[in-house]
Scaffold this active site. Structure first.
Site, short mmCIF file in Angstrom:
data_model
loop_
_atom_site.label_atom_id
_atom_site.label_comp_id
_atom_site.label_asym_id
_atom_site.label_seq_id
_atom_site.Cartn_x
_atom_site.Cartn_y
_atom_site.Cartn_z
N GLY A 22 -11.63 -2.82 24.51
CA GLY A 22 -11.27 -3.63 25.68
C GLY A 22 -9.94 -3.19 26.26
NE ARG A 26 -8.43 -12.14 28.48
CZ ARG A 26 -9.33 -12.66 27.64
NH1 ARG A 26 -9.46 -13.96 27.56
NH2 ARG A 26 -10.08 -11.87 26.88
C1 UD1 Z 1 -14.47 -13.07 21.76
C2 UD1 Z 1 -15.81 -13.77 21.48
C3 UD1 Z 1 -15.56 -15.27 21.32
C4 UD1 Z 1 -14.56 -15.50 20.20
C5 UD1 Z 1 -13.26 -14.73 20.44
C6 UD1 Z 1 -12.40 -14.78 19.21
C7 UD1 Z 1 -17.62 -12.53 22.53
C8 UD1 Z 1 -18.53 -12.42 23.70
N1 UD1 Z 1 -16.73 -13.53 22.54
O1 UD1 Z 1 -14.01 -13.54 23.03
O2 UD1 Z 1 -16.76 -15.94 21.00
O3 UD1 Z 1 -14.29 -16.88 20.08
O4 UD1 Z 1 -13.55 -13.33 20.71
O5 UD1 Z 1 -11.14 -14.22 19.44
O6 UD1 Z 1 -17.72 -11.73 21.63
N2 UD1 Z 1 -14.23 -5.23 23.19
C9 UD1 Z 1 -14.77 -3.97 23.21
N3 UD1 Z 1 -15.61 -3.63 24.22
C10 UD1 Z 1 -15.92 -4.48 25.24
C11 UD1 Z 1 -15.37 -5.79 25.22
C12 UD1 Z 1 -14.53 -6.13 24.17
O7 UD1 Z 1 -14.52 -3.16 22.32
O8 UD1 Z 1 -16.70 -4.07 26.12
C13 UD1 Z 1 -13.29 -5.59 22.10
C14 UD1 Z 1 -11.89 -5.87 22.64
O9 UD1 Z 1 -11.09 -4.70 22.59
C15 UD1 Z 1 -11.36 -6.94 21.69
C16 UD1 Z 1 -12.62 -7.62 21.16
O10 UD1 Z 1 -13.72 -6.79 21.49
O11 UD1 Z 1 -10.64 -6.39 20.63
C17 UD1 Z 1 -12.82 -9.01 21.76
O12 UD1 Z 1 -12.91 -8.91 23.16
P1 UD1 Z 1 -12.30 -10.03 24.12
O13 UD1 Z 1 -12.63 -9.66 25.51
O14 UD1 Z 1 -10.89 -10.28 23.77
O15 UD1 Z 1 -13.19 -11.30 23.70
P2 UD1 Z 1 -12.81 -12.83 23.83
O16 UD1 Z 1 -12.93 -13.24 25.25
O17 UD1 Z 1 -11.54 -13.11 23.16
CA CA Z 2 -9.94 -11.80 22.36
#
Ligand code: UD1
Ligand code: CA
Length: 463
Positions: A22, A26
Site C-alpha cells: 500500500g 493517509r
Molecule cells: C485493513 C482491513 C481491516 C482491518 C485493518 C486492521 C481489509 C480490506 N481491511 O484495513 O478489516 O480492520 O486492516 O488494521 O483488509 N496492502 C497491500 N496492497 C493493497 C492494499 C493494501 O499490500 O492493494 C497492504 C498495505 O500496505 C497495508 C495492509 O495491506 O500494510 C493493510 O492495508 P490498509 O489499506 O491499511 O487496510 P485498512 O484500511 O487499514
Molecule cells: Ca491499515
C-alpha cells in the site's frame, strides 16, 4: 468457544506473507508507510523480526513496484511485487505463485500492524490448528473506538460469520467493538481456491482479504476468532497520529525491558530509547534524556537530566550532564565526568578525566586523569578538513583555551587558562600564550566620573 491449546497443538509447516504494498496515502509521506521508523527501526522490520521467531519455511513480503528501499530492508526475504494495488485480497493473490504446492498454514500479516508479539501470533496459529474443519483463524481485538477497522460479525456458536469493512457496514454493524486486526491464519491447501472467489463488489472497489471467512463458510469450513489478549499490540498504522501512538506503546515496552535489567529511570515517560539501546544495571537516568541509535551505557552510570546521545559507548561509573551532548564515535572510559553544556564528538576520553563545563571535545584522543577546564575547546576544523588532538595522561587544560589541531599535548603538561595553543607541548611543560595584561591605577573611577558628567549635561538640556 474455548480450546485447550496444549491438547490441540499440532505442528504444521508455516509460511508467512506480509502485505506491505500500500502507498500509505493517509500518512502524507514520500516514504512507503511500512518504512517509517519506530524506535529507529523501520516498522516492517519489527514485524519481520517477530515473524522470524516463529521459524517459518519462508517469509514473503508483498511490496509495490516502486519501493526499492523497502525491498532492501526486507532482504534476504522474498519480495513479491503487486503491480496494481487493488486491495489486501489482490496483494495476497500476488504471493500465491510462491506458495505453489505448499501444505500447512499460511499466516497473513499486515505490514502496518508491527507490534504483534510472537505469543499472539502463535495463539492465532494454534486456533487454526484446532480441527481440520477450521479453515481460517482471524486475530480479533476488542476496541473501545473501533473506527476504521473491519468488524467481526459472529455466529451464535462464537465462530465468525463474516467481516464487514467500516465503509460497507450498517449502523448496527458499526456498533460492534470486536474488530479484525488484519492477521489471518489459513489452510494453505484451500487458500488458492478461496482467493479465486474474492470479488470487488464493495464500497472501495477493492479485493478484500476479509471476504475469506465468508467464502470458506460457503465451502463448509469454519473461521474461528483468536482474541488478542493485549489490544495495544494489535493497533494498525494509517496516519501520523497512529504512528505516534505505536511509538508510545513501543517506547513503554523498550523502557520496561531496560528497567527490568536493573536500570532506574526517575520519569520513564520522558526517556526516549532506540531499538538497540543497551543500558546495564545500576545506572540511573534522570528525566528528559534522548538515547539515539547505537548507545551503550555500562553499569553504575548517572545520566543527569536533558542529555542527548548518539553512537556512544559509556563505560562503568561515568557521570554525565545535565545538558550534555555526546555525538557518534564517542567512548568514555570508567569514572569519566562530563558536565553541563559539554559536547563530545568522535573522541575517546580516558578513565577519570573530567570535562566539567561548557567545552567542546572533537576528534580527540584524551588520556587518563585529564582536567579539561571550563570553556576549553579543541579547534578541530580548518574549514576544509578535521584534525586530531592527542592529549596524554594527567594533563591540565586551563579554562577557555583553544587547542588548534592537529596538535599533541604530552603527559603531565599544563596549558595556561586563556591560551591559544598551536604547537605540540612536551611532557610536564607549561604552554602559555596570552597577553600579560596592563593595570591603570584609578582608571575606572575616572571613567565613571566622566560618564556621570555627560549624563548630567543631557538631562539639563532637556529641562
Ligand atoms: C485493513 C482491513 C481491516 C482491518 C485493518 C486492521 C481489509 C480490506 N481491511 O484495513 O478489516 O480492520 O486492516 O488494521 O483488509 N496492502 C497491500 N496492497 C493493497 C492494499 C493494501 O499490500 O492493494 C497492504 C498495505 O500496505 C497495508 C495492509 O495491506 O500494510 C493493510 O492495508 P490498509 O489499506 O491499511 O487496510 P485498512 O484500511 O487499514
Ligand atoms: Ca491499515
Amino acid at each position: 468457544m474455548r480450546f485447550d491449546h496444549e491438547n490441540t497443538k499440532r505442528k504444521y509447516p508455516l509460511a508467512i506473507v506480509i502485505l506491505a504494498a500500500g502507498m500509505g496515502t493517509r500518512m502524507k509521506s514520500n516514504l512507503p508507510k511500512v518504512m517509517h521508523p519506530l524506535a529507529g527501526k523501520p516498522m516492517i522490520n519489527w514485524l519481520i523480526d517477530t515473524a522470524e521467531g516463529l521459524n517459518p519455511e519462508k517469509i514473503l513480503v508483498v511490496v509495490g513496484p516502486d519501493m526499492p528501499e523497502l525491498e532492501a530492508t526486507i532482504a534476504p526475504h522474498q519480495p513479491v511485487i503487486q503491480q496494481v494495488r487493488n486491495g489486501t485480497g489482490g496483494a495476497l493473490q500476488c504471493a500465491m505463485p510462491f506458495l505453489d504446492g505448499f501444505k500447512g498454514n499460511v499466516l497473513v500479516l499486515l505490514g502496518d500492524t508491527p507490534l504483534l508479539s510472537q505469543d499472539t501470533l502463535q495463539h492465532l496459529i494454534d486456533v487454526r490448528n484446532v480441527d481440520a474443519m477450521t479453515g481460517v483463524s482471524v486475530l480479533g481485538a476488542t476496541m473501545e473506538n473501533p473506527t476504521g477497522y473491519g468488524r467481526l460479525i459472529e455466529k451464535s456458536d462464537g465462530t465468525l460469520r463474516h467481516i464487514v469493512e467500516e465503509k460497507d457496514a450498517s449502523d448496527k454493524e458499526r456498533a460492534v467493538k470486536k474488530v479484525n486486526t488484519g492477521a489471518f491464519c489459513i489452510d494453505a491447501l484451500r487458500l488458492p481456491k478461496w482467493l479465486g472467489k474474492i470479488d470487488n463488489n464493495n464500497a472501495q472497489g477493492e479485493f478484500y482479504i476479509t471476504d475469506l471467512p465468508y467464502i470458506a463458510a460457503e465451502d463448509g469450513f469454519y473461521t474461528r476468532i483468536a482474541m488478542a489478549h493485549n489490544t495495544a499490540e494489535t493497533q494498525g498504522c494509517n496516519t501520523r497520529s497512529d504512528l505516534a501512538a505505536l511509538e508510545g506503546e513501543l517506547q513503554k515496552k523498550l523502557r520496561k525491558n531496560i528497567m527490568d535489567q536493573g536500570v532506574q529511570m526517575l520519569d520513564p515517560s520522558t526517556v526516549y530509547v532506540h531499538y538497540d539501546t543497551v543500558v546495564e544495571p545500576g545506572t540511573l537516568i534522570e528525566p528528559n534524556v534522548f538515547l539515539g541509535p547505537d548507545v551503550t551505557i555500562k553499569a553504575g552510570c548517572h545520566i543527569k537530566a536533558f542529555c542527548h546521545f548518539e553512537g556512544v559507548v559509556i563505560h562503568e561509573n561515568v557521570t554525565i550532564g545535565p545538558f550534555a551532548r555526546l555525538r557518534p564515535g564517542t567512548v568514555l572510559e570508567e569514572n569519566v565526568r562530563i558536565g553541563n553544556f559539554v559536547e563530545v564528538k568522535k573522541s575517546k576520553i580516558g578513565a577519570r578525566s573530567k570535562v566539567n563545563h561548557l567545552g567542546y571535545v572533537g576528534d580527540c584522543d584524551m588520556g587518563e586523569d585529564v582536567n579539561f577546564s571550563a570553556g576549553a575547546i579543541t579547534v578541530n576544523y580548518d574549514g576544509f578538513e578535521k584534525h586530531q588532538t592527542v592529549i596524554g595522561n594527567n594533563v591540565i587544560v586551563g579554562s577557555n583555551s583553544n587547542l588548534i589541531a592537529p596538535i599533541s599535548i604530552d603527559d603531565g603538561a599544563f596549558i595556561a587558562a586563556g591560551s591559544t595553543i598551536t604547537e605540540d607541548v612536551p611532557t610536564d611543560a607549561l604552554s602559555i600564550s596570552r597577553d600579560s595584561g596592563k593595570i591603570r591605577e584609578g582608571w575606572a573611577a575616572e571613567y565613571r566620573r566622566r560618564k556621570a558628567a555627560i549624563a548630567k549635561k543631557i538631562t539639563n538640556k532637556k529641562k
